[in-house]
Design an enzyme around this catalytic site. Structure first.
Site, PDB file in Angstrom:
ATOM      1  N   TYR A 273       0.822  -1.212   0.000  1.00 35.23           N
ATOM      2  CA  TYR A 273       0.000   0.000   0.000  1.00 35.23           C
ATOM      3  C   TYR A 273       0.858   1.266   0.000  1.00 35.23           C
ATOM      4  CZ  TYR A 273      -4.004  -3.015   1.162  1.00 35.23           C
ATOM      5  OH  TYR A 273      -4.979  -3.979   1.149  1.00 35.23           O
TER       6      TYR A 273
ATOM      7  N   LYS B  46       3.619 -15.282   2.956  1.00 33.78           N
ATOM      8  CA  LYS B  46       3.590 -16.079   1.717  1.00 33.78           C
ATOM      9  C   LYS B  46       5.048 -16.383   1.395  1.00 33.78           C
ATOM     10  CE  LYS B  46       1.403 -17.837  -1.868  1.00 33.78           C
ATOM     11  NZ  LYS B  46       0.571 -19.058  -1.734  1.00 33.78           N
TER      12      LYS B  46
ATOM     13  N   ASP C 260      -2.791 -18.205   2.159  1.00 36.90           N
ATOM     14  CA  ASP C 260      -3.901 -18.928   1.526  1.00 36.90           C
ATOM     15  C   ASP C 260      -4.490 -19.956   2.499  1.00 36.90           C
ATOM     16  OD1 ASP C 260      -1.339 -19.871   1.170  1.00 36.90           O
ATOM     17  OD2 ASP C 260      -1.622 -20.588  -0.863  1.00 36.90           O
TER      18      ASP C 260
ATOM     19  N   ASP D   3      -5.331  -6.728   6.032  1.00 37.74           N
ATOM     20  CA  ASP D   3      -6.534  -6.033   5.583  1.00 37.74           C
ATOM     21  C   ASP D   3      -7.584  -7.053   5.138  1.00 37.74           C
ATOM     22  OD1 ASP D   3      -8.216  -4.004   4.809  1.00 37.74           O
ATOM     23  OD2 ASP D   3      -7.068  -3.415   3.028  1.00 37.74           O
TER      24      ASP D   3
ATOM     25  N   ASP E 187     -11.233  -8.607   7.221  1.00 39.90           N
ATOM     26  CA  ASP E 187     -12.600  -8.571   6.683  1.00 39.90           C
ATOM     27  C   ASP E 187     -13.215  -9.969   6.739  1.00 39.90           C
ATOM     28  OD1 ASP E 187     -12.332  -5.851   6.073  1.00 39.90           O
ATOM     29  OD2 ASP E 187     -13.400  -6.062   4.166  1.00 39.90           O
TER      30      ASP E 187
END
Ligand code: NAD
Length: 326
Positions: free
Chosen positions: A118, A164, A196, A220, A224
């Protein structure tokens, strides 16, 4: 004591009055300084984070922020969301605490907030290729990981680090730093998990987790998902902390333009963010717990449409205030 209050956009100004009423009841000595932010800032001052607003935030003991974002500016050069990244950087809040709980689950996602994809270099090359880059310095990882170990120590001494590392260089460095910091916390049980798999495990059995730490984007997205499996976005609060006092407290959800103006938004996330502020920025633990309990009881007794009920935002806030008065 001063709080900079940024109602924001969309449902922001609809859910903010609930927080204002709760604070008037629980902490009447705290002065609220309201300031425009997001699309409201662009409309009034041409920028999502006007100088006056930033000054109010820096002078305050804490910042309570509603969601920002407006479809009107989605394709514009100056967008509401840009103000959020500047505000977080200016306040130096690198650790974003996102709790998620329901009857069977009680977990805390710690999201790195000031680095990663970001904030990395981005652009368009001559051949039309568009790129965003994920960059981290080891010290940016270390401070949020250390914070997460500290938080795990105060809970059930279990930390899951998300990465990852089978693909990304930044993740391999992340995992290395996690291992180095872990030496200082032998009492905390640590596991690494690929993003994942973590998404799958969260959807399948969120109750296996306690504290999770992840980079900016993974955190992020995972938060959610955690919100969705524990009742929905309307319930999920967050606290963003740096090394100093205070912090930035805001719901996880956005401005919900699809329901804005209907008076049916769920103010729980905003109220729970307010409770986190009372707890973490002002050390008012009893008041924070009273507000959390009042919100829990209202979720069960006077739910808004997103959680299966029919209460309006105002009816929900009335019920919270009534529960606080009991
Ligand atoms: P959103 O979180 O606004 O909405 C997603 C879904 O959840 C919608 O169906 C919405 O109606 C519902 N929802 C969210 N909060 C709710 C609440 N309190 N009560 C009831 N239902 C609720 O996500 P989006 O639609 O992807 O984004 C809308 C705008 O918000 C975009 O401009 C985005 O950039 C912005 N945004 C801002 C923040 C922030 O201010 N920190 C965070 C996320 C998104």
């Amino acid at each position: 004591m001063k709080v900079a209050l940024l109602p924001g956009d969309g449902i922001g100004p609809e859910i903010t009055p609930a927080a204002v009423r709760a604070l008037a009841e629980l902490a009447p000595d705290i002065e609220l300084v309201e300031a425009p932010f997001g699309a409201a800032g662009i409309r009034g001052f041409g920028t999502p984070l006007p100088d006056e607003t930033l000054r109010a935030c820096k002078e305050a003991d804490a910042v309570l922020k509603g969601p920002i974002g407006d479809p009107e500016f989605d394709a514009a050069d100056v967008r509401p969301e840009q103000g959020v990244f500047v505000l977080r950087s200016e306040l130096g809040v690198y650790a974003n605490l996102r709790p998620a709980r329901d009857a069977g689950t009680d977990l805390l996602i710690v999201r790195e907030l000031l680095g990663g994809i970001y904030y990395g270099a981005r652009g368009v090359r001559d051949d039309g290729t568009v790129y965003d880059t994920c960059e981290y310095r080891p010290d940016q990882v270390e401070r949020v990981v250390r914070r997460s170990f500290e938080l795990a120590r105060r809970r059930s001494c279990k930390l899951t680090s998300i990465d990852k590392a089978n693909v990304l260089e930044t993740s391999r460095m992340w995992r290395r730093v996690v291992r180095e910091v872990a030496v200082d916390y032998p009492d905390v049980e640590l596991q690494d998990m690929l993003i994942d798999n973590a998404a799958m495990q969260l959807a399948r059995a969120a109750n296996q987790f306690d504290v999770l730490v992840a980079d900016n984007m993974f955190g992020d997205i995972l938060s959610d998902l955690a919100a969705a499996v524990t009742g929905g976005l309307g319930l999920a609060p967050s606290a963003s902390l740096g090394d100093g006092p205070g912090g930035l407290f805001e719901p996880v959800h956005g401005s919900a333009p699809d329901i804005a103006g209907r008076g049916c938004a769920n103010p729980s996330a905003m109220l729970r963010s307010t409770a986190m502020m009372l707890d973490l920025a002002f050390d008012r633990h009893d008041e924070a717990r009273a507000l959390e309990d009042a919100v829990d009881r209202t979720i069960a007794g006077t739910p808004t449409p997103d959680i299966g009920g029919s209460a309006s935002t105002t009816e929900f806030a009335d019920a919270v205030l009534a529960a606080l008065a009991r």
